[in-house]
Structure formats: structure tokens, C-alpha cells
Scaffold this active site. Structure first.
Site, PDB file in Angstrom:
ATOM      1  N   SER A  77       5.182   1.566   5.250  1.00 29.79           N
ATOM      2  CA  SER A  77       4.036   2.179   5.929  1.00 29.79           C
ATOM      3  C   SER A  77       4.420   2.771   7.285  1.00 29.79           C
ATOM      4  O   SER A  77       5.416   2.367   7.902  1.00 29.79           O
ATOM      5  CB  SER A  77       2.940   1.137   6.151  1.00 29.79           C
ATOM      6  OG  SER A  77       2.549   0.583   4.917  1.00 29.79           O
TER       7      SER A  77
HETATM    8  C1  LIG Z   1       2.313   0.765   1.372  1.00 30.74           C
HETATM    9  S1  LIG Z   1       3.258  -0.317   0.404  1.00 30.74           S
HETATM   10  C2  LIG Z   1       3.477  -1.742   1.438  1.00 30.74           C
HETATM   11  C3  LIG Z   1       4.184  -1.472   2.748  1.00 30.74           C
HETATM   12  C4  LIG Z   1       4.747  -2.680   3.439  1.00 30.74           C
HETATM   13  N1  LIG Z   1       3.758  -3.675   3.805  1.00 30.74           N
HETATM   14  C5  LIG Z   1       5.584  -2.339   4.657  1.00 30.74           C
HETATM   15  O1  LIG Z   1       6.006  -3.276   5.351  1.00 30.74           O
HETATM   16  O2  LIG Z   1       5.855  -1.177   4.940  1.00 30.74           O
HETATM   17  C6  LIG Z   1       2.077  -0.899  -0.792  1.00 30.74           C
HETATM   18  C7  LIG Z   1       2.658  -1.858  -1.804  1.00 30.74           C
HETATM   19  O3  LIG Z   1       1.592  -2.516  -2.475  1.00 30.74           O
HETATM   20  C8  LIG Z   1       2.076  -2.901  -3.756  1.00 30.74           C
HETATM   21  N2  LIG Z   1       0.958  -3.269  -4.633  1.00 30.74           N
HETATM   22  C9  LIG Z   1       0.104  -2.442  -5.279  1.00 30.74           C
HETATM   23  N3  LIG Z   1      -0.774  -3.152  -6.005  1.00 30.74           N
HETATM   24  C10 LIG Z   1      -0.475  -4.458  -5.810  1.00 30.74           C
HETATM   25  C11 LIG Z   1      -1.033  -5.692  -6.303  1.00 30.74           C
HETATM   26  N4  LIG Z   1      -2.054  -5.699  -7.128  1.00 30.74           N
HETATM   27  N5  LIG Z   1      -0.465  -6.847  -5.894  1.00 30.74           N
HETATM   28  C12 LIG Z   1       0.605  -6.848  -5.047  1.00 30.74           C
HETATM   29  N6  LIG Z   1       1.168  -5.719  -4.571  1.00 30.74           N
HETATM   30  C13 LIG Z   1       0.630  -4.541  -4.924  1.00 30.74           C
HETATM   31  C14 LIG Z   1       2.871  -1.667  -4.198  1.00 30.74           C
HETATM   32  O4  LIG Z   1       3.821  -2.004  -5.193  1.00 30.74           O
HETATM   33  C15 LIG Z   1       3.499  -1.197  -2.896  1.00 30.74           C
HETATM   34  O5  LIG Z   1       4.835  -1.605  -2.779  1.00 30.74           O
END
Ligand SMILES: C[S@@+](CC[C@H](N)C(=O)[O-])C[C@H]1O[C@@H](n2cnc3c(N)ncnc32)[C@H](O)[C@@H]1O
Length: 418
Positions: A77
Site C-alpha cells: 500500500s
Molecule cells: C493492499 S494489499 C495489503 C498491503 C499490506 N498491508 C502492506 O503492508 O502493504 C491487500 C491484500 O489483501 C489480501 N486479501 C484479499 N482478500 C483477503 C481475505 N479474504 N483474507 C485475507 N487477505 C485477503 C490480498 O491477497 C492482498 O495481498
């Protein structure tokens, strides 16, 4: 800790944090000293392998996007958003030291900032549905020396460790609903920070648990990749002209012929203005939710989004091209317009095309004027269990989701009161 080009890494990192501090000040937000210290400590490039150092320290951009077709499903992010959301959490909890935090959506960078902030007596667990993401996050965390972050691969729609509760759950993926597991995994006065979509618009809400409900304490404008797994919820984009889209939630419909809607944009534009002079720090994200809660009762409410090219060529001129309130009635299309600036202050307006254009633009502007006259109120979000009877709901605009009833309430001040 892995050796990096310390001089340039540190210099770029400090420059990025200086920009984040200035950005907070411009938005009249406070960058808490301990959050600032964590941002100055964690080497972000260790979580963005393969990326040039300058890109790792771009404050405004999400990187390492993983695409599925045209849609990004994961990324590391943007630092400005991470800083704002951690700030929401720290403000709500009065600091994060000693807290137990669960991060939903891994990447490693946010988890390492949290690890810095909770200190030795706290804990951080991060969960992601994608094994590729958890694999990379675990490797990056280890390489950066954060050996005490627990990385779990699971669908966070469901409890991570049955019975375990957290002071903070910070969701870093766009949600449409609050599954019971998130509420139940919070301590009694725990805080959930979540980018939640209401009326087609996403805000990062800091929600405090109060018995069987959650009540918001702050909100920030944001955009995120969508939730996958059992909590996935479709967002649809209908193209009405080149680079111009209507963004619909799963439960919204447009019965109009889209070519006809697109053709409306080629008809002469009527405009109406509130006639105010507002400062740049005005929170227009609140105005847009206000408009949604008012317009939804009287007309067909939608969200307009547009590519930069469509704005540049003048096809549309929305207030915010990533999601602006719009309405569609019979043969008139109306939306909140780009701002009209004079001497570093701005006026609010609406543009409309179609047979009733002048009247429709005027009606939208009346709702904007009401928001200004009411003292630019901000919304409070209440999340209640799906079975809550109508009589137990707070006053406000109600959205029925799968697991919860969401109420968006604006407390308006009397005109003339401070
Ligand atoms: C924007 S990224 C996270 C960025 C991260 N927190 C960072 O430090 O930059 C969003 C993540 O949410 C995960 N995601 C989507 N649906 C999910 C779910 N139901 N449970 C867990 N993770 C999920 C995706 O695989 C993706 O890697």
C-alpha cells in the site's frame, strides 16, 4: 539486518516522511511522533524487492501490484495511506504500545511499522488469503529482522485463531461488509480500522466495539483492492463514454441504455453553484457521503468515475475522478462538478446534461448548500448485527449488508451555533 545502501535509503526515507508530515498538516491531521519515528525506522525497500529505491520511497503510490486481468488484487500500500490508517488506530487506542494487533492483508511493510509501535509487550499477526503474498511477506519480514510477526495464510472472513482477541484489527483490503469474525475477535473496547464501501464510496473507518455494535471515531478517504474469498463483493463499472464509467455495487442497477446515457454527455452542460468560498482543507469526502444519503431518497444515485484522459479532453469534469456522486433521472445526468477556485478558495457546483439539466443541477447544489449551512457535518458510521430491529437503529441512512445493518448518521449543528 540486511545491508542496504544506508545513506541514500535513509535520505530518501526521511524525505518521504517529511512529505507525509506536510501532507498531514495540509489535511489538518496530526502525524503522531511515535508513528513518525516508526516511519523513519523501517527500511521500506526491504518490502519492495526488485523496485528502484526511489519508487520504494514514493509516498503516494502503491507498488508491486499483482494483477488479475485488469484488476489489481494485491499491492504494497501507499505510505500516505498506511500512515493515515495507523494514525487512526493509534488515536482511537491512545497509542499502540503493548497492544495486540491483527493485520488483514499482508505485505510486510505495514506489519513491521505495527511491530515497531506495539513494542516488546505487544504482538502483531498478519493474515493474507494469497500464499504468494504471505510467502513474500514472511521472507521480507525475516530479511528486515522482524522475526516476531506471525504470518498466517487464510481467508480473514473467518476467525484466525478461534477464541483469540485483538485490541486492534487493521484491514488493508477493501471491504463491503463487516463479517461477525471481525467484531468477535476484538477486545471489549477494541478498534477495527477498515476501508468499507458504503453508497459505492470507500472510506477508512476507525470503529470502536461497543457491545454488539461498532461506532466510528474517524474516517479517511482511501482506495483499496477488493476483498477476495467468502467476503468478496462485486463492484461493476459500466462504460458510458470513452474513459467514463458508472460504478455500481452488486445491489445497484441501471435500466437505461448506456449509449443513451453517454449521448447525454454530448448535450449542452448546465451548471449551478453554491456561491461559497471554502478553504482547501474542507473535507469533501464527507460532503460526498452527505449527498449520497440525501440523493438516494429522491433519485437514482450512482457514482461516476473517469480516466484522466476523459477529464483532460473535457468529456466530464467531476469533483473527484475516482468517485463522484451522480444522479440519473429519465433523460438527465447530473454530477458534483470540479471545484471553481478563486484566490486559493473554492466554490462547489454541479453539472447536468439533458432535458431537466438546469433544475437537476440546482437540486444537487441545494443539498451541498445544506451541508455548508449545517456546519459541514461529518458522518458517524454505526455497524449493527443483521438481525437488529428497525426500532433499535440510530437515526440515519440505513444500508442492509449480508452480515450487518450499517447506519450513516450526520449530526447537524443549528445554523449560527459554533
Ligand atoms: C493492499 S494489499 C495489503 C498491503 C499490506 N498491508 C502492506 O503492508 O502493504 C491487500 C491484500 O489483501 C489480501 N486479501 C484479499 N482478500 C483477503 C481475505 N479474504 N483474507 C485475507 N487477505 C485477503 C490480498 O491477497 C492482498 O495481498
Amino acid at each position: 539486518m540486511t545491508s542496504v545502501d544506508t545513506m541514500s535509503s535513509e535520505g530518501l526515507r526521511n524525505a518521504m516522511v517529511d512529505r507525509l508530515a506536510a501532507d498531514h498538516a495540509a489535511k489538518r491531521l496530526v502525524l503522531r511522533p511515535e508513528v513518525e519515528a516508526a516511519l523513519r525506522t523501517v527500511p521500506r525497500e526491504l518490502f519492495t524487492p526488485g523496485l528502484p529505491l526511489e519508487e520504494a520511497y514514493d509516498a503516494n503510490t502503491a507498488v508491486l501490484k499483482k494483477m488479475r486481468g485488469a484488476e489489481a488484487v494485491s499491492s504494497v500500500s501507499a505510505p500516505y495511506l498506511i500512515a493515515e490508517m495507523i494514525g487512526q488506530a493509534a488515536n482511537a487506542l491512545g497509542g499502540l504500545e503493548g497492544r495486540h494487533a491483527l493485520e488483514i492483508g499482508s505485505g510486510g511493510y505495514n506489519a513491521s511499522l505495527l511491530r515497531e509501535l506495539v513494542g516488546p509487550s505487544g504482538s502483531v499477526t498478519t493474515v493474507d488469503i494469497d500464499p504468494e503474498v504471505t510467502g513474500r511477506a514472511a521472507a521480507c519480514l525475516a530479511a528486515a529482522g522482524y522475526h516476531d510477526v506471525t504470518v498466517v495464510c487464510a481467508d480473514a472472513e473467518h476467525p484466525i485463531v478461534p477464541g483469540r482477541r485483538y485490541d486492534l484489527i487493521i484491514v488493508t483490503v477493501g471491504a463491503w461488509d463487516i463479517p461477525p469474525a471481525w467484531h468477535d475477535q476484538l477486545t471489549d473496547d477494541g478498534v477495527l480500522v477498515v476501508p468499507l464501501r458504503t453508497f459505492g464510496m470507500t472510506r477508512s473507518w476507525a470503529l470502536r466495539r461497543r457491545g454488539d455494535r461498532l461506532v466510528s471515531e474517524s474516517r479517511r478517504q482511501c482506495g483499496f483492492v477488493s476483498m477476495q474469498g467468502d467476503g468478496a463483493h462485486e463492484v461493476r463499472y459500466l462504460d458510458i463514454a470513452d474513459g467514463v464509467h458508472l460504478r455500481l455495487d452488486e445491489d445497484q442497477r441501471v435500466d437505461h441504455d448506456l449509449d443513451v446515457v453517454g449521448a447525454l454527455l454530448t448535450q449542452p452542460r448546465e451548471e449551478a453553484w453554491v456561491g461559497v468560498s471554502l478553504p482547501p482543507a474542507t473535507i469533501l469526502a464527507d460532503l460526498d457521503l452527505w449527498l449520497a444519503t440525501r440523493l438516494i431518497h429522491e433519485t437514482h444515485f450512482l457514482v461516476l468515475s473517469a480516466q484522466a484522459t476523459a477529464v483532460k479532453s473535457g468529456v466530464v469534469a467531476p469533483g473527484w475522478r475516482f468517485g463522484t456522486p451522480a444522479t440519473l433521472d429519465d433523460d438527465t445526468f447530473t454530477y458534483r462538478s470540479a471545484l471553481r477556485w478563486t484566490d486559493r478558495r473554492f466554490d462547489l457546483g454541479a453539472y447536468a446534461h439533458g432535458t431537466e439539466a438546469a433544475a437537476a443541477a440546482g437540486r444537487m447544489v441545494e443539498h451541498m448548500r445544506a451541508w455548508v449551512d449545517a456546519g459541514q457535518p461529518s458522518p458517524t458510521l454505526h455497524v449493527l448485527p443483521a438481525h437488529t430491529p428497525d426500532g433499535d437503529l440510530p437515526n440515519g441512512a440505513v444500508l442492509d449488508k449480508r452480515h450487518s445493518r450499517v447506519v450513516l448518521a450526520f449530526t447537524t449543528k443549528e445554523k449560527g451555533t459554533p
